[in-house]
Scaffold this motif. Structure first.
Motif, short mmCIF file in Angstrom:
data_model
loop_
_atom_site.label_atom_id
_atom_site.label_comp_id
_atom_site.label_asym_id
_atom_site.label_seq_id
_atom_site.Cartn_x
_atom_site.Cartn_y
_atom_site.Cartn_z
N VAL A 201 -15.56 71.97 6.17
CA VAL A 201 -15.15 70.76 5.45
C VAL A 201 -14.19 71.14 4.32
O VAL A 201 -13.15 70.50 4.11
CB VAL A 201 -16.39 70.00 4.90
CG1 VAL A 201 -15.98 68.89 3.93
CG2 VAL A 201 -17.22 69.43 6.04
N LYS A 202 -14.55 72.22 3.60
CA LYS A 202 -13.71 72.69 2.49
C LYS A 202 -12.31 73.09 3.00
O LYS A 202 -11.29 72.77 2.39
CB LYS A 202 -14.39 73.89 1.82
CG LYS A 202 -14.05 74.03 0.34
CD LYS A 202 -15.11 74.83 -0.38
CE LYS A 202 -14.56 76.24 -0.64
NZ LYS A 202 -15.61 77.12 -1.18
N ALA A 203 -12.29 73.79 4.15
CA ALA A 203 -11.01 74.23 4.73
C ALA A 203 -10.12 73.03 5.08
O ALA A 203 -8.91 73.04 4.84
CB ALA A 203 -11.26 75.08 5.96
N ILE A 204 -10.75 71.97 5.62
CA ILE A 204 -9.99 70.76 5.97
C ILE A 204 -9.53 70.05 4.70
O ILE A 204 -8.36 69.66 4.55
CB ILE A 204 -10.84 69.81 6.84
CG1 ILE A 204 -11.07 70.42 8.23
CG2 ILE A 204 -10.17 68.43 6.98
CD1 ILE A 204 -12.17 69.75 9.05
N GLU A 205 -10.46 69.89 3.75
CA GLU A 205 -10.16 69.10 2.54
C GLU A 205 -9.16 69.78 1.61
O GLU A 205 -8.60 69.13 0.73
CB GLU A 205 -11.45 68.74 1.81
CG GLU A 205 -12.23 67.65 2.56
CD GLU A 205 -13.51 67.21 1.88
OE1 GLU A 205 -14.06 68.00 1.07
OE2 GLU A 205 -13.96 66.08 2.17
N LYS A 206 -8.93 71.06 1.86
CA LYS A 206 -7.85 71.77 1.13
C LYS A 206 -6.51 71.13 1.51
O LYS A 206 -5.57 71.12 0.73
CB LYS A 206 -7.89 73.24 1.57
CG LYS A 206 -7.22 74.21 0.63
CD LYS A 206 -7.53 75.64 1.06
CE LYS A 206 -6.82 75.97 2.37
NZ LYS A 206 -7.26 77.22 2.98
N HIS A 207 -6.43 70.62 2.73
CA HIS A 207 -5.18 70.02 3.23
C HIS A 207 -5.15 68.50 3.04
O HIS A 207 -4.11 67.95 2.69
CB HIS A 207 -5.00 70.34 4.72
CG HIS A 207 -4.91 71.81 5.00
ND1 HIS A 207 -3.77 72.53 4.79
CD2 HIS A 207 -5.84 72.69 5.46
CE1 HIS A 207 -3.98 73.80 5.12
NE2 HIS A 207 -5.23 73.91 5.53
N CYS A 208 -6.25 67.83 3.33
CA CYS A 208 -6.29 66.37 3.17
C CYS A 208 -7.73 65.87 3.19
O CYS A 208 -8.61 66.52 3.74
CB CYS A 208 -5.48 65.69 4.28
SG CYS A 208 -6.10 65.94 5.95
N PRO A 209 -7.98 64.68 2.58
CA PRO A 209 -9.33 64.13 2.61
C PRO A 209 -9.73 63.73 4.04
O PRO A 209 -8.87 63.58 4.91
CB PRO A 209 -9.24 62.88 1.72
CG PRO A 209 -7.90 62.91 1.05
CD PRO A 209 -7.03 63.83 1.83
N ILE A 210 -11.03 63.53 4.23
CA ILE A 210 -11.58 63.16 5.55
C ILE A 210 -12.01 61.69 5.53
O ILE A 210 -12.57 61.22 4.54
CB ILE A 210 -12.80 64.06 5.89
CG1 ILE A 210 -12.34 65.51 6.15
CG2 ILE A 210 -13.60 63.51 7.07
CD1 ILE A 210 -13.46 66.52 6.25
N ILE A 211 -11.74 60.98 6.62
CA ILE A 211 -12.32 59.65 6.83
C ILE A 211 -13.26 59.79 8.03
O ILE A 211 -12.83 60.28 9.07
CB ILE A 211 -11.25 58.58 7.19
CG1 ILE A 211 -10.22 58.42 6.06
CG2 ILE A 211 -11.92 57.24 7.52
CD1 ILE A 211 -9.05 57.49 6.42
N HIS A 212 -14.51 59.39 7.88
CA HIS A 212 -15.39 59.41 9.06
C HIS A 212 -16.18 58.11 9.16
O HIS A 212 -16.46 57.46 8.16
CB HIS A 212 -16.31 60.64 9.07
CG HIS A 212 -17.34 60.67 7.98
ND1 HIS A 212 -18.58 60.09 8.13
CD2 HIS A 212 -17.32 61.20 6.73
CE1 HIS A 212 -19.29 60.29 7.02
NE2 HIS A 212 -18.55 60.94 6.15
N SER A 213 -16.49 57.74 10.39
CA SER A 213 -17.17 56.47 10.65
C SER A 213 -18.15 56.67 11.79
O SER A 213 -17.91 57.49 12.68
CB SER A 213 -16.10 55.43 11.03
OG SER A 213 -16.61 54.14 10.92
#
Length: 310
Positions: A273-285
């Motif tokens: 999650v940290k690796a992804i959020e370094k680039h952009c926030p996450i939207i999940h549903s």
């Protein structure tokens, strides 16, 4: 040229259920002990909540209602039959399941034109169905639009020659490989590339464990590294939670987001999650009903619209 678009086309289901015709090689599908009407209502609720979350972040979501006739249980996954490109080209694709071929609707293209999008040219591959050859849009093909590379895991739904033809028509460099999953102790091809990999602007999420051939694996990694992508790997069990089925979109003010289901999000480790959020926030549903019966997730529900405005 950009990797993420602000406009997403989504088709709201009217008769969603488990499609018997796709279950033959989509090992993600499961039967729910529920009547079809209730399954569809649940799917509609998940769909509406998902579309609302995207809109909250400023994503332009074009929702088209499905029709009761013809019967299209998988219409919620439009990215398999159509793709939209920055030069005004539209790709129309040959589908493995016969009842999915009815999802292709000209009026959907007309709706986009009414909204001011420009369609210059339609590239139609559907005649390949007569020869039992298939290529299911951006389910089969993962596009790196900036670097003009197309990744494709070959399967019953992704024919190599058709894929090469697509790459020639749309001027992409093909990266071909086979991705397998373990089903009842056997290694069998994954039905769609987009369940095992996602390419975003600066990173890629990929299940490298599915690429059994060492040379092919090395080739995929080299291409991603060459283009400066940070590679975030997921495990095969995370892939089964749809952690590979993600899409980067653009919201308000050009802010990008990585979109996924809650099932996928909760399968990720804190480091991922940290690796992804370094680039952009996450939207999940939450898309549990859609995932269970449809064997597809967030990415499959979004057809990206890159068409120019008239």
């Amino acid at each position: 040229m950009k990797q993420a678009t602000n406009t997403i086309l989504m088709v709201r289901p009217v008769n969603f259920r488990m499609n018997e015709q796709t279950a033959v090689n989509n090992y993600f599908q499961e039967k729910l002990d529920m009547v079809n009407h209730d399954i569809n209502v649940k799917a509609q609720n998940e769909f509406d909540a998902f579309a609302a979350k995207l809109r909250e972040k400023g994503v332009n979501v074009v929702v088209v209602e499905d029709t009761l006739d013809p019967d299209t249980p998988d219409s919620i996954f439009p990215n398999n039959w159509v793709s939209f490109h920055e030069n005004g080209n539209v790709g129309i694709y040959p589908m493995f399941a016969e009842n999915r071929r009815n999802e292709r609707r000209e009026d959907i293209l007309e709706i986009l034109e009414e909204k001011g999008f420009l369609i210059e040219n339609i590239v139609d591959y559907t005649s390949a169905e007569a020869e039992e050859l298939f290529l299911e849009g951006t389910g089969s093909i993962i596009l790196d639009r900036v670097n003009k590379k197309a990744y494709c895991a070959l399967s019953a739904r992704a024919d190599e020659e058709l894929f090469i033809e697509f790459c020639e028509d749309f001027e992409y460099t093909p990266v071909v490989f086979t991705a397998n999953q373990t089903v009842d102790g056997k290694r069998l091809p994954i039905y769609h590339t987009n369940v095992m990999m996602c390419v975003a602007d600066d990173f890629a999420v990929i299940c490298l464990d599915t690429i059994d051939d060492k040379k092919e694996k090395k080739n995929v990694v080299e291409h991603l590294k060459q283009d400066g992508k940070e590679i975030i790997t997921i495990s095969e069990s995370q892939m089964h939670q749809f952690a590979g089925n993600m899409l980067q979109v653009q919201g308000m003010g050009g802010q990008t987001y990585l979109v996924m289901s809650s099932t996928a999000y909760h399968s990720l480790t804190a480091d991922q999650v940290k690796a992804i959020e370094k680039h952009c926030p996450i939207i999940h549903s939450s898309l549990e009903t859609i995932e269970t019966c449809g064997g597809g997730s967030a990415r499959c529900m979004m057809a990206e619209v890159f068409l120019p405005k008239s």
